[in-house]
Write a protein that holds these residues in place. Structure first.
Motif, PDB file in Angstrom:
ATOM      1  N   GLY A 194      -4.697   2.491   2.518  1.00  0.00           N
ATOM      2  CA  GLY A 194      -3.852   1.910   1.465  1.00  0.00           C
ATOM      3  C   GLY A 194      -2.467   2.497   1.401  1.00  0.00           C
ATOM      4  O   GLY A 194      -1.745   2.283   0.432  1.00  0.00           O
ATOM      5  N   ASP A 195      -2.073   3.244   2.427  1.00  0.00           N
ATOM      6  CA  ASP A 195      -0.696   3.725   2.530  1.00  0.00           C
ATOM      7  C   ASP A 195       0.066   2.650   3.293  1.00  0.00           C
ATOM      8  O   ASP A 195       0.012   2.580   4.508  1.00  0.00           O
ATOM      9  CB  ASP A 195      -0.664   5.064   3.275  1.00  0.00           C
ATOM     10  CG  ASP A 195       0.758   5.549   3.556  1.00  0.00           C
ATOM     11  OD1 ASP A 195       1.725   4.830   3.245  1.00  0.00           O
ATOM     12  OD2 ASP A 195       0.884   6.652   4.101  1.00  0.00           O
ATOM     13  N   TRP A 196       0.739   1.777   2.568  1.00  0.00           N
ATOM     14  CA  TRP A 196       1.376   0.601   3.167  1.00  0.00           C
ATOM     15  C   TRP A 196       2.722   0.918   3.806  1.00  0.00           C
ATOM     16  O   TRP A 196       3.402   0.034   4.295  1.00  0.00           O
ATOM     17  CB  TRP A 196       1.543  -0.495   2.123  1.00  0.00           C
ATOM     18  CG  TRP A 196       0.328  -0.772   1.297  1.00  0.00           C
ATOM     19  CD1 TRP A 196       0.235  -0.699  -0.058  1.00  0.00           C
ATOM     20  CD2 TRP A 196      -0.984  -1.160   1.743  1.00  0.00           C
ATOM     21  NE1 TRP A 196      -1.033  -1.010  -0.477  1.00  0.00           N
ATOM     22  CE2 TRP A 196      -1.803  -1.309   0.611  1.00  0.00           C
ATOM     23  CE3 TRP A 196      -1.534  -1.394   3.001  1.00  0.00           C
ATOM     24  CZ2 TRP A 196      -3.136  -1.678   0.691  1.00  0.00           C
ATOM     25  CZ3 TRP A 196      -2.872  -1.753   3.084  1.00  0.00           C
ATOM     26  CH2 TRP A 196      -3.654  -1.897   1.938  1.00  0.00           C
ATOM     27  N   GLU A 204       7.984  -3.143  -3.553  1.00  0.00           N
ATOM     28  CA  GLU A 204       6.954  -3.254  -4.590  1.00  0.00           C
ATOM     29  C   GLU A 204       6.260  -4.626  -4.604  1.00  0.00           C
ATOM     30  O   GLU A 204       5.037  -4.677  -4.737  1.00  0.00           O
ATOM     31  CB  GLU A 204       7.529  -2.913  -5.964  1.00  0.00           C
ATOM     32  CG  GLU A 204       6.470  -2.782  -7.036  1.00  0.00           C
ATOM     33  CD  GLU A 204       5.328  -1.817  -6.693  1.00  0.00           C
ATOM     34  OE1 GLU A 204       4.176  -2.117  -7.078  1.00  0.00           O
ATOM     35  OE2 GLU A 204       5.560  -0.780  -6.043  1.00  0.00           O
ATOM     36  N   PRO A 205       6.962  -5.756  -4.446  1.00  0.00           N
ATOM     37  CA  PRO A 205       6.238  -7.039  -4.401  1.00  0.00           C
ATOM     38  C   PRO A 205       5.242  -7.125  -3.236  1.00  0.00           C
ATOM     39  O   PRO A 205       4.147  -7.663  -3.384  1.00  0.00           O
ATOM     40  CB  PRO A 205       7.352  -8.077  -4.258  1.00  0.00           C
ATOM     41  CG  PRO A 205       8.555  -7.418  -4.861  1.00  0.00           C
ATOM     42  CD  PRO A 205       8.413  -5.957  -4.517  1.00  0.00           C
ATOM     43  N   GLU A 206       5.603  -6.557  -2.083  1.00  0.00           N
ATOM     44  CA  GLU A 206       4.683  -6.555  -0.935  1.00  0.00           C
ATOM     45  C   GLU A 206       3.473  -5.663  -1.210  1.00  0.00           C
ATOM     46  O   GLU A 206       2.343  -5.995  -0.841  1.00  0.00           O
ATOM     47  CB  GLU A 206       5.405  -6.082   0.326  1.00  0.00           C
ATOM     48  CG  GLU A 206       6.469  -7.062   0.822  1.00  0.00           C
ATOM     49  CD  GLU A 206       7.366  -6.467   1.891  1.00  0.00           C
ATOM     50  OE1 GLU A 206       7.549  -7.134   2.925  1.00  0.00           O
ATOM     51  OE2 GLU A 206       7.883  -5.335   1.693  1.00  0.00           O
ATOM     52  N   ARG A 207       3.704  -4.553  -1.894  1.00  0.00           N
ATOM     53  CA  ARG A 207       2.597  -3.660  -2.260  1.00  0.00           C
ATOM     54  C   ARG A 207       1.651  -4.353  -3.244  1.00  0.00           C
ATOM     55  O   ARG A 207       0.431  -4.254  -3.119  1.00  0.00           O
ATOM     56  CB  ARG A 207       3.116  -2.366  -2.864  1.00  0.00           C
ATOM     57  CG  ARG A 207       3.808  -1.481  -1.859  1.00  0.00           C
ATOM     58  CD  ARG A 207       4.422  -0.240  -2.522  1.00  0.00           C
ATOM     59  NE  ARG A 207       5.148   0.515  -1.540  1.00  0.00           N
ATOM     60  CZ  ARG A 207       4.596   1.345  -0.662  1.00  0.00           C
ATOM     61  NH1 ARG A 207       3.295   1.524  -0.668  1.00  0.00           N
ATOM     62  NH2 ARG A 207       5.321   1.991   0.214  1.00  0.00           N
TER      63      ARG A 207
END
Length: 108
Positions: A51-53, A58-61
Motif C-alpha cells: 500500500g505504499d503507492w 491524493e486523488p490517485e491514492r
C-alpha cells in the motif's frame, strides 16, 4: 547523554501485503534495467503490495483505497531517479501485476 535530533519515522504504510498480485510481468525495458543491476523491480512490487503507492497525488491514492474495497485496478508510481520512474499496475482480478516505465505501453 545521547539523543536524536530527528527521530526515525515509519514511512511504509504496512509491513504485510494488503493483497496478492498473481502473475508478475516486467516490461522489456524493466527486464533490461534489472539484468544490468540498475533497478530492483521486486523492491517496488513489495512497496506496491503493502500500500505504499509511491509518488501518487491524493486523488490517485484515494482511488487505490477505493479499489482495494471494490476490486478495481491498483496503480503505483515511483520516481527512482530524476530521469527514471516505474509504474506498477495490478489488474481488477489481482491476477496480473505489470511493472513498466511510464512511456511504455504494455497490454494488461
Amino acid at each position: 547523554m545521547s539523543f536524536k535530533l530527528f527521530p526515525r519515522q515509519r514511512t511504509t504504510p504496512a509491513s504485510i501485503p494488503l493483497f496478492s498480485s498473481g502473475a508478475l510481468t516486467l516490461s522489456a525495458r524493466v527486464q533490461w534495467l534489472d539484468s544490468k543491476g540498475l533497478v530492483d523491480p521486486h523492491r517496488f512490487l513489495h512497496r506496491h503490495l503493502r500500500g505504499d503507492w509511491g509518488d501518487l497525488d491524493e486523488p490517485e491514492r484515494r482511488a487505490n483505497r477505493a479499489a482495494l474495497e471494490s476490486g478495481g485496478p491498483l496503480a503505483s508510481r515511483y520516481q527512482v531517479t530524476p530521469r527514471l520512474a516505474l509504474e506498477v499496475i495490478t489488474d481488477e482480478q489481482r491476477s496480473l501485476t505489470v511493472i513498466q516505465l511510464p512511456e511504455e505501453a504494455v497490454a494488461h
